[in-house]
Design a protein around this motif. Sequence first.
Motif, mmCIF file in Angstrom:
data_model
loop_
_atom_site.group_PDB
_atom_site.id
_atom_site.type_symbol
_atom_site.label_atom_id
_atom_site.label_comp_id
_atom_site.label_asym_id
_atom_site.label_seq_id
_atom_site.Cartn_x
_atom_site.Cartn_y
_atom_site.Cartn_z
ATOM 1 N N VAL A 23 0.838 -1.202 0.000
ATOM 2 C CA VAL A 23 0.000 0.000 0.000
ATOM 3 C C VAL A 23 0.873 1.252 0.000
ATOM 4 N N ALA A 24 1.995 1.220 0.723
ATOM 5 C CA ALA A 24 2.877 2.403 0.756
ATOM 6 C C ALA A 24 3.416 2.724 -0.636
ATOM 7 N N SER A 25 3.664 1.672 -1.430
ATOM 8 C CA SER A 25 4.272 1.886 -2.743
ATOM 9 C C SER A 25 3.341 2.600 -3.715
ATOM 10 N N VAL A 26 2.040 2.519 -3.492
ATOM 11 C CA VAL A 26 1.097 3.146 -4.440
ATOM 12 C C VAL A 26 0.281 4.267 -3.787
ATOM 13 N N TYR A 27 0.515 4.537 -2.506
ATOM 14 C CA TYR A 27 -0.361 5.478 -1.796
ATOM 15 C C TYR A 27 -0.369 6.853 -2.458
ATOM 16 N N ASP A 28 0.799 7.415 -2.716
ATOM 17 C CA ASP A 28 0.843 8.780 -3.254
ATOM 18 C C ASP A 28 0.463 8.838 -4.724
ATOM 19 N N SER A 29 0.770 7.780 -5.481
ATOM 20 C CA SER A 29 0.495 7.841 -6.923
ATOM 21 C C SER A 29 -0.940 7.456 -7.254
ATOM 22 N N LEU A 30 -1.510 6.497 -6.520
ATOM 23 C CA LEU A 30 -2.803 5.951 -6.942
ATOM 24 C C LEU A 30 -3.937 6.140 -5.935
ATOM 25 N N LEU A 77 2.241 10.923 13.827
ATOM 26 C CA LEU A 77 2.425 9.599 14.445
ATOM 27 C C LEU A 77 1.842 8.529 13.531
ATOM 28 N N ASP A 78 2.563 7.431 13.377
ATOM 29 C CA ASP A 78 2.078 6.318 12.549
ATOM 30 C C ASP A 78 2.826 5.061 12.969
ATOM 31 N N ASN A 79 2.185 3.895 12.824
ATOM 32 C CA ASN A 79 2.885 2.660 13.203
ATOM 33 C C ASN A 79 3.472 1.932 11.993
ATOM 34 N N SER A 80 3.353 2.516 10.802
ATOM 35 C CA SER A 80 3.833 1.842 9.591
ATOM 36 C C SER A 80 5.173 2.412 9.150
ATOM 37 N N ARG A 81 6.188 1.574 9.230
ATOM 38 C CA ARG A 81 7.508 2.029 8.768
ATOM 39 C C ARG A 81 7.478 2.363 7.267
ATOM 40 N N PRO A 82 6.851 1.508 6.399
ATOM 41 C CA PRO A 82 6.866 1.861 4.966
ATOM 42 C C PRO A 82 6.172 3.193 4.662
ATOM 43 N N MET A 83 5.055 3.479 5.352
ATOM 44 C CA MET A 83 4.383 4.768 5.109
ATOM 45 C C MET A 83 5.277 5.915 5.569
ATOM 46 N N LEU A 84 5.898 5.785 6.740
ATOM 47 C CA LEU A 84 6.778 6.853 7.242
ATOM 48 C C LEU A 84 8.011 6.997 6.350
ATOM 49 N N GLU A 86 8.085 6.617 3.145
ATOM 50 C CA GLU A 86 7.641 7.424 1.988
ATOM 51 C C GLU A 86 7.659 8.902 2.352
ATOM 52 N N LEU A 87 7.186 9.214 3.563
ATOM 53 C CA LEU A 87 7.140 10.617 3.995
ATOM 54 C C LEU A 87 8.553 11.157 4.211
ATOM 55 N N ALA A 91 10.652 16.328 1.006
ATOM 56 C CA ALA A 91 11.262 17.501 1.645
ATOM 57 C C ALA A 91 10.410 17.847 2.868
ATOM 58 N N VAL A 92 10.721 17.202 4.002
ATOM 59 C CA VAL A 92 9.919 17.401 5.213
ATOM 60 C C VAL A 92 10.419 18.656 5.935
ATOM 61 N N PRO A 93 9.536 19.652 6.155
ATOM 62 C CA PRO A 93 10.002 20.883 6.794
ATOM 63 C C PRO A 93 10.466 20.664 8.235
ATOM 64 N N GLY A 94 11.249 21.612 8.733
ATOM 65 C CA GLY A 94 11.858 21.475 10.060
ATOM 66 C C GLY A 94 10.866 21.509 11.200
ATOM 67 N N ASN A 95 9.651 22.001 10.958
ATOM 68 C CA ASN A 95 8.664 22.039 12.061
ATOM 69 C C ASN A 95 7.808 20.773 12.110
#
Length: 251
Positions: A23-30, A77-84, A86-87, A91-95
């Motif tokens: 699911v992580a592999s297609v979350y952002d695209s599909l 907060l999330d318990n999924s390593r693959p989803m995190l 992807e995030l 470019a994750v901002p400093g805040n």
Amino acid sequence: MTQNALDTRHTRDTWDVQYGDAVASVYDSLIAPALPAEATVDRLRPHVTGARVLEIGVGTGRVALPVAAIAAQVVGLDNSRPMLDELRAKAVPGNVSLVRADFREPLPVAGPFDAAYSTMGSLACVADREELTAALSHIRAVLAPGATLSLEYYATGTYRPLVAQHTVTLPTPHHGGTTTFTITLDDADVLTMGTRIDADGEPPVEFGERVLLIEREEVEACLSRAGFTVERVYAAQSPQPYDWYTARAAT
Ligand SMILES: C[S@@+](CC[C@H](N)C(=O)[O-])C[C@H]1O[C@@H](n2cnc3c(N)ncnc32)[C@H](O)[C@@H]1O
């Protein structure tokens, strides 16, 4: 931003992490393009602007990244390593800081937060009403008195008819190919939804989710038991998937 990312292990077994590599592999695209974040951020804006904010089930940051542009600080907060993962690749901002943890356990984050939110039914990934109430209580425990919780939860008016159909195939939004959902509901009100995405010229991607499907009044009762006052409910108009609840932490 990995320098300010926590990686917190909890006691749940890894099989219990519902969002895996597929699911992580297609979350952002599909998946994410079917629900653009703008309307969600507009609804959150009064609660999160300039605030210290907690997102429960942050996923790939579909909502957290635009919220970070208007909030003082976002903890996702999330318990999924693959989803995190992807995030973290963005470019994750400093805040923004990320915490890998399970919301069914007390939350390993330092409150108090001015606001919390949980989108796309993340909090429905529970086995029963008690687990939902416990998860909501864990959120309540890190909120300031009077802070808001904004919550998208599966709408029975949309999902019960899908259970009756059992299998539904739709064109994948903004993409070639189709998405097929296979949906069942058991006696404990747990909805199991298998998803198979057939994109043009690519191997199919399959994954499954289990969520607690309960009536709006029951979601409100769980919120109330966890120490929230429900201030507003935006009911989904079918085929919208989620009801939206705005609740306030009791003072
Ligand atoms: C449908 S996605 C939503 C992601 C993001 N909020 C969005 O709107 O795009 C649900 C997220 O909840 C997370 N999740 C499910 N059960 C969880 C749990 N017990 N603890 C923490 N996160 C969980 C999943 O890993 C997934 O990233």
